[in-house]
Motif scaffolding. Structure first.
Motif, short mmCIF file in Angstrom:
data_model
loop_
_atom_site.label_atom_id
_atom_site.label_comp_id
_atom_site.label_asym_id
_atom_site.label_seq_id
_atom_site.Cartn_x
_atom_site.Cartn_y
_atom_site.Cartn_z
N MET A 260 -31.73 -4.88 46.81
CA MET A 260 -32.05 -4.26 48.10
C MET A 260 -31.44 -5.05 49.26
SD MET A 260 -34.10 -1.54 47.67
CE MET A 260 -35.35 -0.84 46.58
N GLU A 261 -31.60 -6.37 49.21
CA GLU A 261 -31.09 -7.21 50.29
C GLU A 261 -29.57 -7.18 50.37
OE1 GLU A 261 -34.65 -10.54 50.59
OE2 GLU A 261 -32.91 -10.93 49.32
N GLU A 262 -28.90 -7.23 49.23
CA GLU A 262 -27.43 -7.22 49.23
C GLU A 262 -26.89 -5.88 49.71
OE1 GLU A 262 -25.13 -9.63 48.60
OE2 GLU A 262 -26.90 -10.91 48.72
N SER A 263 -27.62 -4.79 49.45
CA SER A 263 -27.14 -3.47 49.87
C SER A 263 -27.14 -3.33 51.39
CB SER A 263 -28.01 -2.38 49.25
OG SER A 263 -29.31 -2.36 49.83
N GLN A 264 -27.91 -4.18 52.08
CA GLN A 264 -27.98 -4.10 53.54
C GLN A 264 -26.70 -4.56 54.22
OE1 GLN A 264 -30.95 -2.65 54.73
NE2 GLN A 264 -31.15 -2.49 52.51
N LYS A 265 -25.77 -5.13 53.46
CA LYS A 265 -24.55 -5.67 54.05
C LYS A 265 -23.49 -4.60 54.30
CE LYS A 265 -25.37 -10.23 52.09
NZ LYS A 265 -24.91 -11.31 51.20
N VAL A 266 -23.81 -3.34 53.98
CA VAL A 266 -22.90 -2.23 54.27
C VAL A 266 -23.63 -1.19 55.10
CG1 VAL A 266 -21.47 -2.58 52.21
CG2 VAL A 266 -23.48 -1.10 52.08
N GLU A 267 -22.87 -0.27 55.66
CA GLU A 267 -23.45 0.70 56.60
C GLU A 267 -24.44 1.64 55.94
OE1 GLU A 267 -21.91 4.02 59.86
OE2 GLU A 267 -20.46 2.74 58.79
N CYS A 268 -24.14 2.09 54.73
CA CYS A 268 -25.03 3.02 54.02
C CYS A 268 -25.55 2.35 52.76
CB CYS A 268 -24.29 4.32 53.67
SG CYS A 268 -23.69 5.22 55.12
N PRO A 269 -26.64 1.59 52.85
CA PRO A 269 -27.14 0.86 51.68
C PRO A 269 -27.68 1.79 50.60
CG PRO A 269 -28.66 0.65 53.52
CD PRO A 269 -27.45 1.35 54.05
N GLU A 270 -27.28 1.51 49.34
CA GLU A 270 -27.73 2.30 48.21
C GLU A 270 -28.04 1.38 47.03
OE1 GLU A 270 -25.72 6.38 47.66
OE2 GLU A 270 -24.15 5.15 48.57
N VAL A 271 -29.04 1.77 46.24
CA VAL A 271 -29.41 1.03 45.03
C VAL A 271 -29.68 2.04 43.93
CG1 VAL A 271 -31.13 -0.48 43.95
CG2 VAL A 271 -30.37 -0.94 46.29
N TRP A 272 -29.18 1.75 42.73
CA TRP A 272 -29.40 2.61 41.57
C TRP A 272 -30.10 1.80 40.48
CZ3 TRP A 272 -24.96 1.97 44.31
CH2 TRP A 272 -24.47 3.08 45.03
N VAL A 273 -31.20 2.33 39.96
CA VAL A 273 -31.98 1.64 38.92
C VAL A 273 -32.13 2.58 37.73
CG1 VAL A 273 -34.17 0.53 38.36
CG2 VAL A 273 -33.27 0.38 40.69
N VAL A 274 -31.71 2.11 36.55
CA VAL A 274 -31.80 2.92 35.34
C VAL A 274 -32.46 2.08 34.25
CG1 VAL A 274 -30.55 4.18 33.55
CG2 VAL A 274 -29.74 4.25 35.92
N LEU A 275 -33.55 2.60 33.68
CA LEU A 275 -34.22 1.94 32.55
C LEU A 275 -34.13 2.85 31.34
CD1 LEU A 275 -36.02 -0.28 31.32
CD2 LEU A 275 -38.01 0.97 32.20
#
Length: 258
Positions: free
Chosen positions: A166-181
């Motif tokens: 989450m924190e690393e995604s904030q370094k770009v204009e459109c932060p995105e995170v994908w989680v797959v279990l």
């Protein structure tokens, strides 16, 4: 004389072996104690946000009752019972959070319990989505995925990984995170990807090592070191890979509890 000399050498060797084993045991105990201290610190930080929620809820109810008193209005019995019941519930929840940290610091860690990984990932993700509400989060979890480990350590492990994403995604204009279990025959496989700056092979190689330094002003660079130590204790594995579009892909594999 030869027998006496041989006996003396054997006794000396045995004493040396005993001292070596004793030193090894003491060192192992110190390492385990230090690791537990580090994990308790991580656990305390992890639940700091959750502790604020029940305390804030109690404050809202108290403020509401104070406001009624200032208006010289007496709350009806139903409202009073509801407010007191909710405050009691929230205070119990706060107590459970404190006891979880305390119990973990006292007990010997056993890593053979059945841990509901699906619930842990979903709960942590939901909590972090509130804090990082500008982030697009796509979560896809297979149902009823149980792993073998310690519940507290497992929460710390995935809190660190998901919070970092989450924190690393904030370094770009459109932060995105994908989680797959997902699962295979005997393993649970969690993949966490985040948008972010482009990483070099050298950057990725340093992740999770003692030489890695956090770029966050409040960070110590220990989060991924803790992740690695927990995974080693759980006989798990982790892989880091840079994404072509920027950001990082992290894959964790743990033994399933069938």
């Amino acid at each position: 004389k030869l027998v006496d000399r041989a006996t003396t050498r054997l006794l000396t060797a045995e004493e040396s072996r005993r001292r070596t084993l004793e030193k090894s045991r003491e060192l192992a105990e110190k390492i385990e104690a230090q690791q537990k201290i580090n994990l308790v610190g991580q656990l305390s930080s992890m639940f700091a946000h959750e502790m604020n929620q029940p305390l804030a809820a109690c404050k809202y109810f108290v403020d509401g009752l104070k406001a009624l008193r200032k208006q010289k209005r007496v709350p009806d019995e139903e409202m009073l019972d509801f407010s007191l019941g909710q405050m009691e519930h929230e205070l119990k929840r706060a107590s459970q959070i404190v006891n979880k940290v305390r119990d973990y610091s006292k007990k010997t860690v056993t890593r053979e319990a059945r841990v509901d990984l699906t619930s842990i990932v979903q709960e942590i993700t939901q909590t972090l989505k509130v804090k990082f509400n500008n982030t697009v989060v796509d979560v896809r979890c297979a149902p009823d995925v149980d792993v073998e480990g310690d519940p507290v350590e497992t929460e710390i492990l995935f809190w660190n990984l998901l919070k970092n994403a989450m924190e690393e995604s904030q370094k770009v204009e459109c932060p995105e995170v994908w989680v797959v279990l997902k699962t295979d025959e005997d393993s649970a496989i969690l993949t966490v990807e985040n948008s972010g700056r482009k990483l070099s092979a050298e950057d990725v190689a340093k992740l999770g090592t003692q030489t890695f330094k956090s770029e966050k002003s409040e960070g110590l660079g220990l989060g991924l070191v803790v992740v690695r130590s927990i995974l080693e204790a759980m006989n798990g594995a982790i892989q880091y890979a840079p994404r072509d579009q920027g950001g990082l892909k992290v894959t964790v594999r743990l033994k399933r509890k069938l």
